[in-house]
Each structure stands twice: as structure tokens, then as C-alpha cells.
Design an enzyme around this catalytic site. Structure first.
Site, mmCIF file in Angstrom:
data_model
loop_
_atom_site.group_PDB
_atom_site.id
_atom_site.type_symbol
_atom_site.label_atom_id
_atom_site.label_comp_id
_atom_site.label_asym_id
_atom_site.label_seq_id
_atom_site.Cartn_x
_atom_site.Cartn_y
_atom_site.Cartn_z
ATOM 1 C CG ASN A 1 30.202 37.607 50.741
ATOM 2 O OD1 ASN A 1 30.328 39.051 49.274
ATOM 3 N ND2 ASN A 1 29.354 36.829 50.535
ATOM 4 C CG ASP B 1 24.104 25.675 46.898
ATOM 5 O OD1 ASP B 1 23.702 26.039 45.768
ATOM 6 O OD2 ASP B 1 25.158 24.769 47.201
ATOM 7 C CB ILE B 2 20.475 30.019 44.697
ATOM 8 C CG1 ILE B 2 20.226 30.914 45.857
ATOM 9 C CG2 ILE B 2 19.604 29.978 43.261
ATOM 10 C CD1 ILE B 2 20.433 31.710 45.932
ATOM 11 C CE LYS C 1 33.279 24.885 46.434
ATOM 12 N NZ LYS C 1 33.513 26.734 46.745
ATOM 13 C CE LYS D 1 27.662 24.352 44.782
ATOM 14 N NZ LYS D 1 27.087 25.534 45.347
HETATM 15 N N1 CTP Z 1 26.084 29.712 45.356
HETATM 16 C C1 CTP Z 1 24.678 29.057 45.353
HETATM 17 N N2 CTP Z 1 23.805 29.550 46.746
HETATM 18 C C2 CTP Z 1 24.626 29.604 47.155
HETATM 19 C C3 CTP Z 1 25.870 29.161 47.770
HETATM 20 C C4 CTP Z 1 26.392 29.561 46.366
HETATM 21 O O1 CTP Z 1 24.002 29.567 44.374
HETATM 22 N N3 CTP Z 1 23.811 29.323 48.687
HETATM 23 C C5 CTP Z 1 26.474 29.472 44.250
HETATM 24 C C6 CTP Z 1 27.673 30.642 43.933
HETATM 25 O O2 CTP Z 1 26.515 31.451 42.881
HETATM 26 C C7 CTP Z 1 28.656 30.076 42.999
HETATM 27 C C8 CTP Z 1 28.675 29.028 43.482
HETATM 28 O O3 CTP Z 1 27.487 28.286 44.273
HETATM 29 O O4 CTP Z 1 28.715 29.879 41.575
HETATM 30 C C9 CTP Z 1 29.891 28.992 44.932
HETATM 31 O O5 CTP Z 1 29.776 26.825 44.782
HETATM 32 P P1 CTP Z 1 29.625 27.101 46.949
HETATM 33 O O6 CTP Z 1 30.549 25.436 46.758
HETATM 34 O O7 CTP Z 1 28.952 27.312 47.506
HETATM 35 O O8 CTP Z 1 30.681 27.888 47.185
HETATM 36 P P2 CTP Z 1 31.137 28.442 48.179
HETATM 37 O O9 CTP Z 1 30.284 28.862 49.090
HETATM 38 O O10 CTP Z 1 32.265 29.248 48.221
HETATM 39 O O11 CTP Z 1 31.824 27.016 48.623
HETATM 40 P P3 CTP Z 1 32.737 26.224 50.123
HETATM 41 O O12 CTP Z 1 32.764 27.226 51.161
HETATM 42 O O13 CTP Z 1 33.001 25.087 50.405
HETATM 43 O O14 CTP Z 1 34.556 26.795 49.090
#
Ligand code: CTP
Length: 400
Positions: free
Chosen positions: A210, A306-307, A337, A341
Site C-alpha cells: 500500500n 491483526d498485530i 476501533k 481492539k
Molecule cells: N493493525 C495491525 N495489524 C493488522 C491490521 C492493523 O496491527 N493486521 C493496526 C494498525 O497498525 C493500526 C490499526 O491496527 O494501528 C488499524 O486498525 P484496522 O482496523 O486494522 O484498520 P484498517 O485496516 O484500516 O481497517 P478497515 O480497513 O476496517 O478500516
């Protein structure tokens, strides 16, 4: 940029080839709002003349101990009064020897002795001079006297030799000086963070990624380190230099990022997910380059871990902070969120305000509500996040 707004810096320039970098440093500081008083030693003036510094600062340049321009004839005392810092850049081996022993036989050395502001020096010399036992002794003494030593760097030297002793670049000195002026709001805190994009390989040459530049995460890492925190930065593929003071671990995929985060997690006080982690990865990784065919192809994707959610759900979770980049309804999604989370704080922004650029407008969401920060350079936004985080860490723990 107004990072030095309202601050006066006294810059001492001694006789080294690196004096040309001092001119560039002055330009950067003045652009950021600083008032800069330049003090040239006799040797310094051999390399860059007073006219250059006068033009760059718009102020008179000081050279002589017996200068009569100061009304009370006390230039050696008055120049540092009210200054945020006295920085000597370049600082020669000879000047550092004088400083270490408290000599005061010209305007700059007298100012250093009579100062009432922090003193920092940026050594600039040939590698053998830097390694000489006399210089080693002087540097140790200066450190013991709480003089800040900025650099030196390793690299090619004016004399043609390669080694340690080269003065830091102007932009590096600018960052170091700015960091030294920051309040140490996060002293003693260990902060683990992720930044940048992830890259999910499809075959040896292709993958899904991305547009995250990593700039916000790296600016935050720099601000945390400047505020006294011990920073571990797990970074996806970006082309940014490592923030000074941060321990960087490079990874590529979300799975590697997760492994690095979990390995570094014990003992951390804060975990911050700034990385734009890919939500999905290809189900299959092709060992060889995928060849083009006549028709279309279908990619099958599977979810990545999701870390942030995984770290926040642990019984031993540190204070967790997430980032939410949304294209609309920021408050609703970002706060959603945070709650989903179980995070202490979410930094929310609209993608159109921040992605890839140098500035950002963010709102901080915590258990007490929404706190918007004004649109500003990412470095300034980062400092706003630092001070808010410092307050939250002081407050009694609780997510909601
Ligand atoms: N994050 C993470 N691991 C993932 C995805 C996201 O640690 N696999 C963390 C990002 O670093 C950020 C936050 O979670 O701090 C973003 O939340 P998320 O809900 O995953 O955001 P998006 O992926 O943008 O969600 P959406 O597409 O539903 O808006």
C-alpha cells in the site's frame, strides 16, 4: 515549520572545513523561526566569513572579546543570557581541549565558561585526531561536565582519509539540537512500534502493498526518542533513514512484523501500531515468477493476523495505541476501533489529510473523549501525540 519559534540559539563556529555546514544549519534554524547569534573564532572566520552568517541570520556576528557593540561591553556574558542553547559546530580538537580545561582566551571560549544555558558541541576533525588519547580524555571530561556531544559521523574526510571524526550534516545537527531542547516527558519508558507498509509476496518479484510512506511512524519514533523514551521500531519496507536513538528492525510481511513485535514485547511499557498492515496476503506464494497467460487470473487471499488486536488482548498487554486512517466518519470509525481492539488511545486521521505528505491533522481518541490536534508538520503532530501520551501514562491505568 516553526520548531524553533521564539528560541534564540548561540552558534559558535571554530576553524574547521565543516564550517560550511554551519551556514546551512543556520539557514535551517532561521527558517524554523530561531534567532541565531553567530560567534566566530579567528580560525572559524578563515573558513566562512562573517558576511555570510550576517546575511543568513539578519543579525550582527560576534568575533572579539573586546567588542564594543554590546552596551555594557559584556558580550562574553550577555550573549548566552536567555538563549535556549549554545552549540559549537564545528568544534575542533583544539577548541574541545580548551573547553575541557576551562580556558577563556577568546570570545567563544569565554562564552562557554560564562554560559547559563546547555552547551552542545559537534566535533569535526581528522580521524587520527579524534582517536588520539588526548582527544579521548577531553571528550570524556566534556561528557562528565554534561556537555552534549553531537556525533561525529563516520565517513570520507576533507583530508581524503576515511573514518570517524566527520561532522554531522546540517539536517542531523538540526534534529539533534531540537531533540536536546525537548522536555524528557517519556524518560524511562520503553516503546515498541510498527511503521510503514507491509509487502505480501505473490512470487519472487511481485506482491501486494500500500501507499504508506512510513513518515508519520518515523516522525513519532524520533519524537519519542527525543522525549527520552527507549524506542524499538519495527518497520516495513520504506526508504527513510533510521531516527537517531531508535533501534530499528526491518521486516517485509505482516507475519514477519508480528513475529518481530512478539519477540520484542516483553518489558515494553507502550505498543503503538502505526504500520499500515495489509489485512490480507496471497494464499499461495509462487516459488517462481508467475507467467502471463492469455486470460485473467484470480488471486486467492487469506487474512493476516491483526498485530495490534493480538497484543492488546494479552493479559500482559502494555498500554496500546492504534492508528485509524479513514476516508469518512472519522470519529465513529476511530472510536469504534479503540473500543473493539481494547486500546488506550487511537490516533485518527482522514487519509486525504495525511497519506504520503509531510503534514497531517489528527484527532486523539481516548477514554475521556476526542482531542483534535491542529493541522501541522508530521514532526509537530508527533510532539502533540508525545505530550498526550505522557499524560495518559501518568493517569491511573484503565481502558474505558
Ligand atoms: N493493525 C495491525 N495489524 C493488522 C491490521 C492493523 O496491527 N493486521 C493496526 C494498525 O497498525 C493500526 C490499526 O491496527 O494501528 C488499524 O486498525 P484496522 O482496523 O486494522 O484498520 P484498517 O485496516 O484500516 O481497517 P478497515 O480497513 O476496517 O478500516
Amino acid at each position: 515549520m516553526s520548531e524553533f519559534q521564539g528560541r534564540r540559539i548561540v552558534l559558535g563556529v571554530t576553524g574547521g572545513v565543516a564550517a560550511y555546514k554551519a551556514a546551512e544549519l543556520v539557514r535551517l534554524m532561521v527558517k524554523a523561526g530561531a534567532e541565531v547569534d553567530v560567534v566566530l573564532t579567528a580560525a572559524g572566520a578563515q573558513f566562512v566569513g562573517p558576511a555570510t552568517f550576517q546575511a543568513l541570520t539578519g543579525r550582527q556576528v560576534w568575533q572579539a572579546l573586546w567588542d564594543e557593540r554590546m552596551d555594557n561591553g559584556m558580550a562574553h556574558i550577555d550573549l548566552t543570557r536567555g538563549a535556549a542553547a549554545l552549540l559549537v559546530a564545528p568544534a575542533t580538537a583544539d577548541f574541545m581541549a580548551k573547553l575541557a580545561h576551562g580556558f577563556a582566551d577568546d570570545l567563544l571560549s569565554t562564552l562557554c565558561l560564562a554560559r547559563d544555558c546547555p552547551l552542545l558541541v559537534a566535533p569535526a576533525m581528522n580521524r587520527q585526531m579524534w582517536e588520539n588519547p588526548a582527544t579521548r580524555r577531553n571528550v570524556a571530561q566534556l561528557r562528565a561536565d554534561t556537555v552534549g556531544i553531537l556525533g561525529p559521523a563516520h565517513g570520507e574526510q576533507a583530508c581524503g582519509e576515511v573514518g570517524e571524526g566527520r561532522m554531522l550534516e546540517a539536517a542531523e545537527l538540526y534534529d539533534e539540537l531540537l531533540a536536546s531542547l525537548q522536555e524528557k516527558l517519556l524518560r524511562g519508558k520503553r516503546i515498541l512500534m510498527t511503521a510503514g507498509p507491509t509487502f505480501e509476496a505473490l512470487d519472487p518479484v511481485r506482491g501486494l502493498t500500500n501507499l504508506s510512506s512510513g513518515k508519520m511512524g518515523f516522525a513519532l519514533a524520533r519524537a519519542f526518542a527525543a522525549a527520552g523514551a527507549e524506542v524499538t521500531l519495527v518497520s516495513g519496507p520504506v526508504t527513510l533513514p533510521t531516527p537517531r536513538g531508535a533501534h530499528r528492525i526491518d521486516v517485509r510481511s505482516a507475519a514477519q512484523m508480528r513475529d518481530a513485535v512478539l519477540a520484542e514485547l516483553p518489558g515494553q511499557h507502550v505498543f503503538i501500531g502505526v504500520a499500515a498492515v495489509a489485512d490480507y496476503r496471497p494464499r499461495e506464494l509462487s516459488e517462481h515468477k508467475i507467467k502471463k497467460g492469455s486470460g485473467g487470473i484470480t488471486l486467492e487471499l487469506e487474512p493476516n493476523p491483526d498485530i495490534l488486536a493480538e497484543v492488546a488482548a494479552r493479559a500482559d498487554a502494555p498500554f496500546c495505541v492504534g492508528f485509524a486512517a479513514e476516508s469518512r466518519d472519522l470519529a465513529k470509525y476511530a472510536e469504534g476501533k479503540r473500543v473493539a481492539k481494547k486500546l488506550g488511545m487511537v490516533v485518527g486521521n482522514l487519509v486525504q489529510d495525511g497519506l504520503g505528505g509531510d503534514s497531517n491533522a489528527v484527532t486523539l481518541f481516548d477514554a475521556t473523549g476526542a482531542h483534535p490536534l491542529p493541522l501541522a508538520a508530521k514532526a509537530e503532530v508527533a510532539r502533540g501525540i508525545v505530550s498526550h501520551l505522557a499524560k495518559l501514562l501518568e493517569a491511573p491505568r484503565g481502558h474505558d
